[in-house]
Design a protein around this motif. Structure first.
Motif, PDB file in Angstrom:
ATOM      1  N   GLN A  96      58.416  54.016  31.072  1.00  0.00           N
ATOM      2  CA  GLN A  96      57.514  53.266  31.948  1.00  0.00           C
ATOM      3  C   GLN A  96      56.135  53.890  32.098  1.00  0.00           C
ATOM      4  O   GLN A  96      55.137  53.180  32.228  1.00  0.00           O
ATOM      5  N   THR A  97      56.062  55.220  32.089  1.00  0.00           N
ATOM      6  CA  THR A  97      54.785  55.875  32.400  1.00  0.00           C
ATOM      7  C   THR A  97      53.660  55.510  31.431  1.00  0.00           C
ATOM      8  O   THR A  97      52.528  55.272  31.868  1.00  0.00           O
ATOM      9  N   PRO A  98      53.892  55.421  30.119  1.00  0.00           N
ATOM     10  CA  PRO A  98      52.790  55.006  29.235  1.00  0.00           C
ATOM     11  C   PRO A  98      52.266  53.605  29.549  1.00  0.00           C
ATOM     12  O   PRO A  98      51.114  53.298  29.231  1.00  0.00           O
ATOM     13  N   MET A 144      56.604  64.849  28.649  1.00  0.00           N
ATOM     14  CA  MET A 144      55.876  64.201  27.560  1.00  0.00           C
ATOM     15  C   MET A 144      54.733  65.047  27.028  1.00  0.00           C
ATOM     16  O   MET A 144      54.517  65.121  25.809  1.00  0.00           O
ATOM     17  N   GLU A 145      53.973  65.704  27.922  1.00  0.00           N
ATOM     18  CA  GLU A 145      52.891  66.557  27.432  1.00  0.00           C
ATOM     19  C   GLU A 145      53.450  67.808  26.761  1.00  0.00           C
ATOM     20  O   GLU A 145      52.898  68.302  25.781  1.00  0.00           O
ATOM     21  N   LEU A 155      48.982  64.106  36.146  1.00  0.00           N
ATOM     22  CA  LEU A 155      49.640  63.083  36.961  1.00  0.00           C
ATOM     23  C   LEU A 155      50.422  63.693  38.121  1.00  0.00           C
ATOM     24  O   LEU A 155      51.485  63.201  38.504  1.00  0.00           O
ATOM     25  N   THR A 156      49.871  64.736  38.709  1.00  0.00           N
ATOM     26  CA  THR A 156      50.592  65.486  39.754  1.00  0.00           C
ATOM     27  C   THR A 156      49.787  65.676  41.038  1.00  0.00           C
ATOM     28  O   THR A 156      50.296  65.433  42.139  1.00  0.00           O
ATOM     29  N   LEU A 157      48.539  66.110  40.928  1.00  0.00           N
ATOM     30  CA  LEU A 157      47.815  66.541  42.125  1.00  0.00           C
ATOM     31  C   LEU A 157      47.526  65.415  43.105  1.00  0.00           C
ATOM     32  O   LEU A 157      47.268  65.673  44.288  1.00  0.00           O
TER      33      LEU A 157
END
Length: 235
Positions: free
Chosen positions: A21-23, A59-60, A119-121
């Motif tokens: 889903q993220t992409p 993924m990264e 995709l964290t901060l």
């Protein structure tokens, strides 16, 4: 720190489709990984040790490990469910990837040759975000490269419109009425900063040579260098 049950992405069932889903939700996600690789290689050689904060999902980690067979990685994430996905996704590189459950203070002291936080901060309040950035900086070699990207709309008063565009991007039909509801939730629940505030916070944490390299609807990404002899970390 919140308890594990309070964390985003803590439910294994809820995160089961994260990699798929993220992409769809992040414009150019795989290109973002490629851009991060390009920027990191400007200062890193064939061998390097990298810190990846918010590494759940993997993924990264997968992209960079595949591109650089002699780089080693430490991935940190508070969600065991997300780390389980990362472990599965990066299984073919597991001899070079250490996955650590927890927060930045649970990461090794380093020093690392570079770091990423993707995709964290945008889940952290400004004070906690600044503390986290400083802790990352302390774990890096002087002038080591740092890559960060997350939701960071250009204007606070107009944030809902930018989030609506990102929510529409995530749907097959951008006119889907649920996109607006999703955008409103993001605007109300995420402790986001504007792009200018984010960039200023990176500088306050001690990073320098800060450059915007990625902009995609409500997302922004920056490249910067860790504190060095001429710009030490300040409290």
């Amino acid at each position: 720190m919140p308890g594990s049950s309070d964390l985003p992405f803590s439910d294994p069932k809820a995160v089961a489709n994260y990699v798929e889903q993220t992409p769809r939700k992040v414009p150019g996600l795989f290109d973002l990984h490629r851009m991060a690789h390009v920027l990191l290689t400007e200062r890193l050689g064939r061998e390097a040790r990298l810190l990846v904060l918010g590494a759940g999902g993997g993924m990264e980690l997968r992209a960079l490990a595949a591109a650089e067979p002699d780089w080693r990685f430490t991935g940190v994430d508070p969600s065991e469910a997300m780390l389980a996905i990362a472990a599965q996704l990066t299984e073919s590189h597991r001899d070079r990837i250490d996955l650590v459950p927890g927060y930045i203070e649970d990461a090794p002291a380093g020093p690392f040759d570079g770091a990423l936080c993707l995709l964290t901060l945008h889940f952290l309040e400004a004070g906690e975000r600044l503390r986290t950035l400083r802790q990352i900086a302390r774990r890096l070699r002087p002038d080591a490269p740092f890559i960060v990207a997350h939701h960071s709309p250009p204007d606070r008063d107009d944030a809902a419109r930018w989030f609506a565009r990102s929510a529409a991007f995530a749907r097959a039909d951008p006119r889907d009425p649920e996109a607006q509801a999703s955008a409103q939730q993001m605007a109300e629940r995420l402790p986001f900063l504007t792009a200018a505030e984010d960039e200023a916070l990176l500088g306050e944490a001690g990073f320098h040579a800060i450059e915007l390299f990625y902009t995609a609807l409500s997302f922004r990404g920056w490249h910067g260098l860790a504190p060095g002899p001429l710009n030490p970390i300040t409290e």
